[in-house]
Design an enzyme around this catalytic site. Sequence first.
Site, PDB file in Angstrom:
ATOM      1  NE  ARG A 193      -3.106   0.316   3.188  1.00 28.98           N
ATOM      2  CZ  ARG A 193      -2.628   0.743   4.364  1.00 28.98           C
ATOM      3  NH1 ARG A 193      -2.140   1.975   4.467  1.00 28.98           N
ATOM      4  NH2 ARG A 193      -2.619  -0.036   5.420  1.00 28.98           N
ATOM      5  CE1 TYR A 195     -14.330  11.714 -16.952  1.00 25.31           C
ATOM      6  CE2 TYR A 195     -13.645  11.920 -14.668  1.00 25.31           C
ATOM      7  CZ  TYR A 195     -14.231  11.192 -15.681  1.00 25.31           C
ATOM      8  OH  TYR A 195     -14.717   9.943 -15.417  1.00 25.31           O
ATOM      9  CG  ASP A 242      -6.528  16.335 -15.867  1.00 24.89           C
ATOM     10  OD1 ASP A 242      -5.854  15.748 -16.731  1.00 24.89           O
ATOM     11  OD2 ASP A 242      -7.513  15.817 -15.302  1.00 24.89           O
ATOM     12  CE  LYS A 278     -10.027   8.304 -19.000  1.00 24.29           C
ATOM     13  NZ  LYS A 278     -10.276   9.641 -18.478  1.00 24.29           N
TER      14      LYS A 278
HETATM   15  C1  LIG Z   1     -10.840  10.169 -17.369  1.00 27.55           C
HETATM   16  C2  LIG Z   1     -10.338  11.460 -16.854  1.00 27.55           C
HETATM   17  C3  LIG Z   1     -10.144  11.661 -15.472  1.00 27.55           C
HETATM   18  C4  LIG Z   1     -10.510  10.603 -14.449  1.00 27.55           C
HETATM   19  O1  LIG Z   1      -9.688   9.489 -14.566  1.00 27.55           O
HETATM   20  P1  LIG Z   1     -10.137   7.990 -14.133  1.00 27.55           P
HETATM   21  O2  LIG Z   1      -8.889   7.210 -14.360  1.00 27.55           O
HETATM   22  O3  LIG Z   1     -11.289   7.609 -15.003  1.00 27.55           O
HETATM   23  O4  LIG Z   1     -10.542   8.069 -12.699  1.00 27.55           O
HETATM   24  C5  LIG Z   1      -9.599  12.863 -15.046  1.00 27.55           C
HETATM   25  N1  LIG Z   1      -9.297  13.842 -15.937  1.00 27.55           N
HETATM   26  C6  LIG Z   1      -9.498  13.695 -17.269  1.00 27.55           C
HETATM   27  C7  LIG Z   1      -9.142  14.808 -18.198  1.00 27.55           C
HETATM   28  C8  LIG Z   1     -10.026  12.503 -17.770  1.00 27.55           C
HETATM   29  O5  LIG Z   1     -10.230  12.370 -19.090  1.00 27.55           O
END
Ligand SMILES: *Cc1c(COP(=O)(O)O)cnc(C)c1O
Length: 380
Positions: A54, A106, A178, A203
Amino acid sequence: MTRKSDSTSIDTVAVHAARPVDPGTGAVTPAITLSTTFVRDADGSYPHGFNYTRDDNPNRAALEHGLARLEGADAAVMFASGSAATLAVFQTAAAQGDIIATDAAYHGTLRQLRELVPQLGARVRFVDTTSLDAVRAALSEPAALLFVETPSNPLLDISDIAALAGLAAARGTVLACDNTFATPVLQSPLELGADLVIHSGTKYLGGHSDLLSGAVAGRASTWMEQIRMLRSATGAAPSPFDCWLLQRSLPTLPLRVRKQSATALQIATRLTDHPALETVLYPGLPGHRGHAIARAQMRGFGGMLSIQVRGDAAAAMGVAARVELFTRATSLGGVESLIEHRASIEGPGTKTPQNLLRLSVGLEDAAELIDDLEAALSAV
Ligand SMILES: *Cc1c(COP(=O)(O)O)cnc(C)c1O
């Protein structure tokens, strides 16, 4: 002579930085270390530096080293998802003051800011981060964090990272960006002055639609220490297998993202002025309102674009129903092209237009993807 440890080329760093040769076995490809617990010496110390998974794990540690190199950061903290990563940043901020956040992000991130962060006792002030005047006005009141997402999901808004970093720094506010849509291949927020970079590793970093993960990267700071502590304390850690999949994915990240970005630009250019479309949202188009800033701060415009179909939600759904090469599914950044009607997944209260389809461009042939879209649009 360039050594693996000091290459500055992202292509070289992507191949080597998260995948050291195993000193014990000579294995060129890393093993998956599933053990949750690690042996202590007779004196109680941890001779290999690991204690409990963890807190830390060999696959995760190598991955964090690699991602930090890719982002030009001192350190990275991997999470079980992008959502766990954003929440750790917001929790850290909430203990210190207000959060100023983009209103174009998002939808899961916006849900955290609207519903979870206020429960932590912090105030969230939403602003249009494409407007420096709006951000300047918001910063006239003290805030712990300025949060931005650029390009934004799914509207492809572009915020000026260097300008925002200047405004935030002048007021002692931490800037978090982000970077999921751009990836470290196309954009380096820390170089532009941001303090923290956030990823949904689900992603592009993963790139194959087969793992969930997230990350925060930054310079050595009390924020990064707190974010790492939160990961251990909340248990929002990614599994060794998901980390191993990421170790396997990072070497192809630059290749994948450059090709996806080049194909997305071709698609966006071709669909501009299409009679069945109201608009094409892609920062690589000269007519996009963020184009000049995107040119200045990105090395390519990314593999994501959105189109607004002439008509209503049903017209957009109809286009999604007719494509053959694009797969109708949520998520993005994988090798396969995806198409999605965003408003219906984001639910009531969304600001996403009902006629908008979001496209995640994969690695298929560009001409065939364009043919597929043109055939689906010809029936509108
Ligand atoms: C998908 C996404 C998230 C969240 O990520 P998860 O892995 O689905 O929790 C955050 N920011 C952006 C820009 C995203 O496309």
